[in-house]
Motif scaffolding. Sequence first.
Motif, PDB file in Angstrom:
ATOM      1  N   ILE A   1       0.825  -1.206   0.000  1.00  0.00           N
ATOM      2  CA  ILE A   1       0.000   0.000   0.000  1.00  0.00           C
ATOM      3  C   ILE A   1       0.861   1.259   0.000  1.00  0.00           C
ATOM      4  O   ILE A   1       0.497   2.278  -0.601  1.00  0.00           O
ATOM      5  CB  ILE A   1      -0.955  -0.016   1.218  1.00  0.00           C
ATOM      6  N   GLN A   2       2.019   1.188   0.642  1.00  0.00           N
ATOM      7  CA  GLN A   2       2.925   2.339   0.640  1.00  0.00           C
ATOM      8  C   GLN A   2       3.371   2.660  -0.778  1.00  0.00           C
ATOM      9  O   GLN A   2       3.549   3.834  -1.141  1.00  0.00           O
ATOM     10  CB  GLN A   2       4.135   2.037   1.527  1.00  0.00           C
TER      11      GLN A   2
ATOM     12  N   ALA B   1      -4.077  -0.005  -3.566  1.00  0.00           N
ATOM     13  CA  ALA B   1      -4.007  -1.470  -3.616  1.00  0.00           C
ATOM     14  C   ALA B   1      -5.207  -2.123  -2.953  1.00  0.00           C
ATOM     15  O   ALA B   1      -5.769  -3.096  -3.458  1.00  0.00           O
ATOM     16  CB  ALA B   1      -2.711  -1.963  -2.966  1.00  0.00           C
ATOM     17  N   ARG B   2      -5.604  -1.588  -1.816  1.00  0.00           N
ATOM     18  CA  ARG B   2      -6.748  -2.180  -1.096  1.00  0.00           C
ATOM     19  C   ARG B   2      -8.032  -2.048  -1.925  1.00  0.00           C
ATOM     20  O   ARG B   2      -8.809  -3.001  -2.052  1.00  0.00           O
ATOM     21  CB  ARG B   2      -6.894  -1.493   0.260  1.00  0.00           C
ATOM     22  N   GLU B   3      -8.230  -0.884  -2.510  1.00  0.00           N
ATOM     23  CA  GLU B   3      -9.437  -0.662  -3.319  1.00  0.00           C
ATOM     24  C   GLU B   3      -9.451  -1.563  -4.545  1.00  0.00           C
ATOM     25  O   GLU B   3     -10.481  -2.146  -4.894  1.00  0.00           O
ATOM     26  CB  GLU B   3      -9.519   0.801  -3.744  1.00  0.00           C
TER      27      GLU B   3
ATOM     28  N   LYS C   1       9.045  -6.209  -4.376  1.00  0.00           N
ATOM     29  CA  LYS C   1       9.931  -6.386  -3.231  1.00  0.00           C
ATOM     30  C   LYS C   1       9.133  -6.682  -1.965  1.00  0.00           C
ATOM     31  O   LYS C   1       9.548  -7.505  -1.128  1.00  0.00           O
ATOM     32  CB  LYS C   1      10.788  -5.137  -3.034  1.00  0.00           C
ATOM     33  N   ALA C   2       7.976  -6.045  -1.812  1.00  0.00           N
ATOM     34  CA  ALA C   2       7.143  -6.278  -0.627  1.00  0.00           C
ATOM     35  C   ALA C   2       6.703  -7.734  -0.552  1.00  0.00           C
ATOM     36  O   ALA C   2       6.738  -8.349   0.527  1.00  0.00           O
ATOM     37  CB  ALA C   2       5.923  -5.354  -0.654  1.00  0.00           C
TER      38      ALA C   2
ATOM     39  N   HIS D   1      -7.006   3.099 -11.453  1.00  0.00           N
ATOM     40  CA  HIS D   1      -5.877   3.785 -10.825  1.00  0.00           C
ATOM     41  C   HIS D   1      -4.571   3.411 -11.517  1.00  0.00           C
ATOM     42  O   HIS D   1      -4.399   2.282 -11.973  1.00  0.00           O
ATOM     43  CB  HIS D   1      -5.806   3.421  -9.348  1.00  0.00           C
ATOM     44  N   ASP D   2      -3.641   4.345 -11.541  1.00  0.00           N
ATOM     45  CA  ASP D   2      -2.371   4.049 -12.205  1.00  0.00           C
ATOM     46  C   ASP D   2      -1.292   3.569 -11.236  1.00  0.00           C
ATOM     47  O   ASP D   2      -0.192   3.207 -11.660  1.00  0.00           O
ATOM     48  CB  ASP D   2      -1.869   5.260 -13.002  1.00  0.00           C
ATOM     49  N   SER D   3      -1.586   3.526  -9.927  1.00  0.00           N
ATOM     50  CA  SER D   3      -0.572   3.034  -8.987  1.00  0.00           C
ATOM     51  C   SER D   3      -0.545   1.509  -8.958  1.00  0.00           C
ATOM     52  O   SER D   3       0.471   0.907  -8.619  1.00  0.00           O
ATOM     53  CB  SER D   3      -0.821   3.578  -7.583  1.00  0.00           C
TER      54      SER D   3
END
Length: 284
Positions: free
Chosen positions: A40-41, A46-48, A209-210, A257-259
């Motif tokens: 999420i950072q 990510a959660r959505e 990496k996470a 979303h683009d993230s």
Amino acid sequence: MNLPEIPLDFDRARPAGVYNYYLDGKTWTAKDRETAEAVIQNAPEAREVAKENFLFAGRAASWVVTEFGIRQVFDVGVGLTDDVPLDSVETCVLQAAPDATVLAFDNDEVVLVHARALRRGYRRVLRGDITDLDSILNHPDLTSRPDLVGRIDLTKPIVIVLAAVLHFVDDAAAVMAQLRERLAPGSVVILSHATETGTSAKRVAGMTKAYERGNSSIIFRSVEEIAALADGWDLPSPGLVDVQLWSPDGSYAKEVHDSVRVLGMAAVLRSGPVPQPGGDRAAL
């Protein structure tokens, strides 16, 4: 069967627990939360997006059983979803087709132990791994369990749900090829997969990496690579699109979303014309 399984291990995050955390469940460990928060950072939405992926799976599965009349659904890699405040694939399918049989499969021992303890939701979670199709299609319960005898017929079409599963598989193309060879014509694979396309390389690297903190690494594939998984399959409208946009009639549309992006499709194994409700196949 030589079935690999993910043993009980609470020292590392597992995809099922991380996903449960995204979905506002309560069945996660501190390690799962740590990995999820690291993702999420890097990708605040990510959660959505995870929730939209979960909704996509149920929405697509219910549409398929209604549109194609299929009455046997296998939800593979079901994870830890009993306490998630969203309708599961099973709930959505049975609302659309009360006479359908929905089975869940997973190779994570924590998921299996959890399911045995709860005894609710899916009637039972069976041990199965999508990289070993015999563990699913030849599972002994399919022909020995009293409540399943006569209800599962693999010579007829089946729905396989692979929601956020293949991005944890090294050779996803091999899985789809084997499904193409072994499923009956008219079968449908509902698939969603994280993509690197449209997301910055830095964010993708951070999320990757996470997940390396856990027991399963994630693989972000390009739109072209994900589309290639459907080689030999037909894609009814809307084709391969972000899960927030997947609906055959175009009535479901949420913000993309683009993230972080997850793409979804329903791949049909058939030689004849594929229904195209809502118009022509959408292109990314």
